[in-house]
Write an enzyme that holds these catalytic residues in place. Structure first.
Site, short mmCIF file in Angstrom:
data_model
loop_
_atom_site.label_atom_id
_atom_site.label_comp_id
_atom_site.label_asym_id
_atom_site.label_seq_id
_atom_site.Cartn_x
_atom_site.Cartn_y
_atom_site.Cartn_z
N MET A 34 33.68 78.09 79.06
CA MET A 34 34.84 77.55 79.81
C MET A 34 34.33 76.65 80.93
SD MET A 34 37.18 80.94 80.08
CE MET A 34 37.39 82.08 78.71
N HIS A 44 32.49 79.37 71.19
CA HIS A 44 33.88 78.90 71.30
C HIS A 44 33.94 77.99 72.53
CE1 HIS A 44 38.30 80.23 72.32
NE2 HIS A 44 38.20 78.93 72.08
N MET A 66 35.61 75.86 75.15
CA MET A 66 36.85 75.53 75.86
C MET A 66 36.45 74.54 76.93
SD MET A 66 38.28 79.43 75.89
CE MET A 66 36.65 80.09 75.51
N MET A 107 44.04 81.25 68.29
CA MET A 107 44.17 81.95 69.56
C MET A 107 45.45 82.79 69.55
SD MET A 107 41.49 81.09 71.22
CE MET A 107 41.87 82.02 72.70
N GLY A 122 41.31 81.02 78.37
CA GLY A 122 40.92 80.94 79.77
C GLY A 122 40.46 82.26 80.36
N GLY A 156 39.69 86.72 79.62
CA GLY A 156 39.69 87.92 78.80
C GLY A 156 40.79 88.85 79.30
N GLY A 157 41.07 89.89 78.53
CA GLY A 157 41.98 90.94 78.98
C GLY A 157 43.46 90.59 78.98
N ASP A 173 41.54 85.46 68.00
CA ASP A 173 40.90 85.66 69.30
C ASP A 173 41.95 85.84 70.39
OD1 ASP A 173 39.29 85.57 71.55
OD2 ASP A 173 38.60 83.51 71.25
N GLY A 174 41.91 87.00 71.04
CA GLY A 174 42.75 87.24 72.21
C GLY A 174 43.60 88.48 72.08
N GLY A 175 43.31 89.48 72.90
CA GLY A 175 44.14 90.69 72.93
C GLY A 175 44.02 91.57 71.71
N GLY A 214 37.05 91.32 73.17
CA GLY A 214 36.23 91.37 74.38
C GLY A 214 36.47 92.65 75.15
N SER A 215 37.60 92.70 75.88
CA SER A 215 37.87 93.87 76.73
C SER A 215 38.02 95.15 75.91
CB SER A 215 39.12 93.62 77.58
OG SER A 215 40.19 93.17 76.79
#
Ligand code: DX5
Ligand code: ZN
Length: 221
Positions: free
Chosen positions: A38, A67, A69, A138, A143, A145-146, A176-178, A198-199
């Site tokens: 990022m 990835h 960004m 996505m 932008g 994590g979590g 990717d995401g959540g 991730g988280s």
């Protein structure tokens, strides 16, 4: 059953112990290391670059999935390839010349892919399917994590699954995401085969317990 892959995002790892963290997560069963770049320009956060990729490379054998960004995209691609990246994805909004950027990634010896935000239309796919090794969907806005999984992205994943199947090409479909133990099966049902988390993984004390639980959810699909 498709060949499902779990790709922990090191965004939620302990950066003071990154070598140990990636070794541990691979021992726990990770198939891929997801590496979130990022730039505080394309997304409102600043993370890690090629130096960190090069630093973790000797610690793991699995593919490193970068990835991007960042905007612009092209200048940094050869640096990541030299740093040991195996897969490089970018957002179509961040490149002036999408076809050229995909070719640049391939010319640098990496697998190439496009990333679609929850509200990015899929029309680019029509023109570049033959240059894609991976499509990253996505399920949060990029932008951080979590964040919480956005349910309406499942429909979009299903639409991309259909396009991939119709193309007859071997293209990975990553989400990717959540992603957590309780929604990974829904993402798989929609057609994803590669799952960034991730988280859900690095936020927990026992990485293997989480990855095993994710795989048993996937086995039920
Ligand atoms: C978000 C990143 C994700 C993120 C995933 O912009 O691309 O890879 O780190 O983290 P979780 O799994 O916590 O949503
Ligand atoms: Zn990511």
């Amino acid at each position: 059953m498709p060949n499902y892959r779990i790709a922990p995002s090191i965004l939620s790892a302990d950066f003071a112990r990154l070598g140990e963290e990636v070794r541990n997560v691979v021992t726990a069963g990770a198939d891929i290391i997801h590496f979130d770049v990022m730039d505080n320009h394309y997304v409102p956060n600043l993370t890690i670059g090629p130096l960190v990729c090069e630093a973790i490379r000797p610690h793991v054998q699995v593919p490193i999935d970068v990835h991007l960004m960042v905007k612009p995209v092209d200048r940094i691609i050869p640096d990541f390839a030299k740093a040991g990246a195996n897969i490089i994805t970018f957002h179509p909004e961040a490149s002036e010349h999408i076809d050229r950027t995909l070719q640049l990634i391939r010319d640098n010896g990496c697998k190439a892919g496009l990333v679609f935000n929850p509200a990015t239309p899929l029309n680019h796919l029509e023109h570049v399917m033959d240059k894609l090794d991976i499509i990253l969907m996505m399920s949060v806005n990029p932008g951080f994590g979590g964040q919480s999984f956005i349910p309406h992205t499942l429909k979009k994943i299903a639409a991309v699954r259909k396009m991939i199947d119709e193309s007859g090409r071997d293209i990975m479909l990553e989400v990717d995401g959540g992603i957590k133990i309780d929604n990974i099966a829904a993402a798989a049902q929609a057609g994803a085969d590669t799952f960034v988390a991730g988280s859900a993984i690095f936020g927990k004390p026992d990485y293997k317990a989480v990855i095993d639980a994710m795989r048993s959810e996937l086995a039920k699909v």
